[in-house]
Write a protein that holds these residues in place. Sequence first.
Motif, PDB file in Angstrom:
ATOM      1  N   LEU A 137       7.616  35.030  67.667  1.00 50.62           N
ATOM      2  CA  LEU A 137       7.823  34.566  66.292  1.00 50.62           C
ATOM      3  C   LEU A 137       7.073  35.436  65.283  1.00 50.62           C
ATOM      4  CD1 LEU A 137       7.615  30.766  67.062  1.00 50.62           C
ATOM      5  CD2 LEU A 137       9.616  31.939  66.121  1.00 50.62           C
ATOM      6  N   ARG A 150       9.273  38.471  65.015  1.00 47.96           N
ATOM      7  CA  ARG A 150      10.581  38.170  64.445  1.00 47.96           C
ATOM      8  C   ARG A 150      10.784  36.677  64.438  1.00 47.96           C
ATOM      9  NH1 ARG A 150      15.036  41.856  67.108  1.00 47.96           N
ATOM     10  NH2 ARG A 150      14.700  40.415  68.812  1.00 47.96           N
ATOM     11  N   PRO A 151      11.009  36.004  63.337  1.00 45.22           N
ATOM     12  CA  PRO A 151      11.313  36.535  62.004  1.00 45.22           C
ATOM     13  C   PRO A 151      10.103  37.071  61.265  1.00 45.22           C
ATOM     14  CG  PRO A 151      11.143  34.172  61.878  1.00 45.22           C
ATOM     15  CD  PRO A 151      11.007  34.529  63.329  1.00 45.22           C
ATOM     16  N   HIS A 206      18.169  35.023  61.571  1.00 41.11           N
ATOM     17  CA  HIS A 206      17.131  35.291  62.577  1.00 41.11           C
ATOM     18  C   HIS A 206      17.707  35.188  63.989  1.00 41.11           C
ATOM     19  CE1 HIS A 206      13.572  34.838  65.038  1.00 41.11           C
ATOM     20  NE2 HIS A 206      13.865  33.582  65.297  1.00 41.11           N
ATOM     21  N   HIS A 216      15.437  35.533  53.520  1.00 42.93           N
ATOM     22  CA  HIS A 216      14.615  34.474  52.916  1.00 42.93           C
ATOM     23  C   HIS A 216      15.464  33.390  52.261  1.00 42.93           C
ATOM     24  CE1 HIS A 216      11.279  37.304  53.449  1.00 42.93           C
ATOM     25  NE2 HIS A 216      10.476  36.300  53.239  1.00 42.93           N
ATOM     26  N   PRO A 251       5.941  36.151  57.020  1.00 43.06           N
ATOM     27  CA  PRO A 251       6.402  35.916  55.640  1.00 43.06           C
ATOM     28  C   PRO A 251       7.597  34.968  55.587  1.00 43.06           C
ATOM     29  CG  PRO A 251       5.884  38.237  55.948  1.00 43.06           C
ATOM     30  CD  PRO A 251       5.795  37.594  57.307  1.00 43.06           C
ATOM     31  N   VAL A 252       8.533  35.134  56.513  1.00 43.72           N
ATOM     32  CA  VAL A 252       9.702  34.244  56.539  1.00 43.72           C
ATOM     33  C   VAL A 252       9.285  32.835  56.942  1.00 43.72           C
ATOM     34  CG1 VAL A 252      11.883  33.751  57.728  1.00 43.72           C
ATOM     35  CG2 VAL A 252      11.375  36.085  56.960  1.00 43.72           C
TER      36      VAL A 252
END
Lengths: 379, 379
Positions: B67, B70-71, A327, A303, B74-75
């Motif tokens: 997406l 990953r990530p 990422h 983050h 939240p990211v």
Amino acid sequence: MASLQFKIKATDAFSKARAGTILTDHGSIETPIFMPVGTVGSVKAVTQQQLKEQVRAEIILGNTYHLYLRPGLPVLEAAGGLHRFNGWNKPILTDSGGFQVFSLAKSRKINEEGVIFRSHIDGSKHLFTPEKAIDIQRSIGADIMMAFDECPPGASAYEYAKSSMLLTHRWLDRCFNQFNNTPDKYGYTQNLFPIVQGGIHHDLRKASCEYISAKAAAGNAIGGLSVGEPIETMYEICNLCCDHLPVNKPRYLMGVGTPWNILECIGMGIDMFDCVMPTRNGRNAMLFTSRGIINIDNKKWEHDFSVLDDGIDCETSQYYSKAYVRHLFKSKEYLGLIIASIHNLAFYLWLVKQARLHIEQGDFVSWKSGMISRLQQRL
Amino acid sequence: MASLQFKIKATDAFSKARAGTILTDHGSIETPIFMPVGTVGSVKAVTQQQLKEQVRAEIILGNTYHLYLRPGLPVLEAAGGLHRFNGWNKPILTDSGGFQVFSLAKSRKINEEGVIFRSHIDGSKHLFTPEKAIDIQRSIGADIMMAFDECPPGASAYEYAKSSMLLTHRWLDRCFNQFNNTPDKYGYTQNLFPIVQGGIHHDLRKASCEYISAKAAAGNAIGGLSVGEPIETMYEICNLCCDHLPVNKPRYLMGVGTPWNILECIGMGIDMFDCVMPTRNGRNAMLFTSRGIINIDNKKWEHDFSVLDDGIDCETSQYYSKAYVRHLFKSKEYLGLIIASIHNLAFYLWLVKQARLHIEQGDFVSWKSGMISRLQQRL
């Protein structure tokens, strides 16, 4: 034609560091300098445009062993040399092939004549001699060619290191003989740097420095370090060699090293460095930054939307966030290793430029000690 | 906020091709346009700077399925959306995740509610519904979001294709319901495009076009093509759909295709394309050029020092020689696939720009037929 020129612009009062300029027919190089390694004519995962604009490289390396095997001399000669082949129009330095023959090739046999080895690509048999190493480097079109040397393991016993050094010296005579009897291949000046050997033995290193210095070459290199010996030994030998090599010629420490290795050795009087560490470690998610070391794979960056490194003047480093690059690595995207390679190289180039500025400013030593502890921190 | 605007600037008198401009809050897009695919938020092996300056991309794709896994949201939400996360500040289109769930995920189960599937990364269990597909795309921050659809195999029998289409239509209602009841996530307008399905069956496609058109969406997409059906069938269905979709809205043909596929479909009235072919084939040494197809791996290029493609306005294509790029591929250097990816994408963008110019000039059809035979040549 005239050899490359080396002009010292500033010398540090509190160390042996100096800032200078090397003038070649492909442009000038501000020293101390770090040279990205372009093994087969490509700095891994970085375009030539990025090398110039993002990394700000002033000179790159090519590996003679690799280029000789692939694409091979007929292609390189038809192209008009490596500069034209790969589109890099600034200076190029080539190693002599010696180091790779000893580390990569199969079933190598050394004798007085040279080294017989088999290609790691197709098993084909080849002979490298000092004369051939010069001829190949002429054909590659290096601005700076390196003498063909034997590079013994870091902790070689005295007798082996001595006989290896003496062989390297005899090969050096043959290299210079070939160099002096062959013309520049493509119209611009090609230079030959001899290489100091002698393992970790002070008297051998001193003798080698004296032998090498007598060649009055355009520049001199220190080989056979960072090959397994303790780091303090590396510093000790590097320091000793600097004391016994000409002051007014550039000194090139081959294959070194970490950012702090480079700063320490600049303080001893080294002007030129090369190492695969920034690109290789970058591809493995290790970033060197102006605040310390980042393992960008680590969850702690998930983050963190701050840029990779706002302390260096590279657009790539100041564009992408740590979270994004993490990422990319987690997703095994090419862009991750591209960004990491560009950043790490740009960091190395930034670092030697900072060293230069502090040599000129006169506060190199105090800057160096603060910087070294900062750079070694794991963030 | 107001939906994206589509302005038609020119229509061809001899085909259904048109040239237009799509206005989004992240800038305008000249159509016909090709959209590079940035699966996980990165167009493979190409930097964002190269995408803008070399490829001249105007909009890129992101894949919702990838997406989301990953990530993860939240990211992406913490970053402020994908544009901020990956540093691409022009328009982004996301697929709905449907296609990838059907092609990549493990042990998927479809029911009226949606699709339950397991991640191809860690086997974790997830549910995608039409509502969730909208929510995820809102969080990614797509300028153009796609409706959640089922994409049946290319040659599905009538009954399966029909029930699949009807499910897609019911899901479409739920998508629009969710879309209309949720705000733009990051302050700029997000648009939703519905997708025509119906397999290779004319009456189903026609019915689907009518159902989709009734949504009066900002743009419309044609899905379920180029998934295994014969190329003539693809053209036939594409042509039919174009005739039954609104004229004054952009038409997006999903996942197509070769350069000649794109030119033919522009002639039918398609405005937007995406495909992994330029990057995927590029990584496999296949180059599309303005003179035809090159397998750059081939020995015939070993001594060809001409640039990759002097016919297109891309610095990379006009900088590196065929011999050099061949060498990079033979040596398995990253730079080879980087150059090939940039070149192929730049070629696709050049091609649609040329199509646009010829639509404006009024000679699109004759230009297209000459170009198609040229582009298909194997050099």
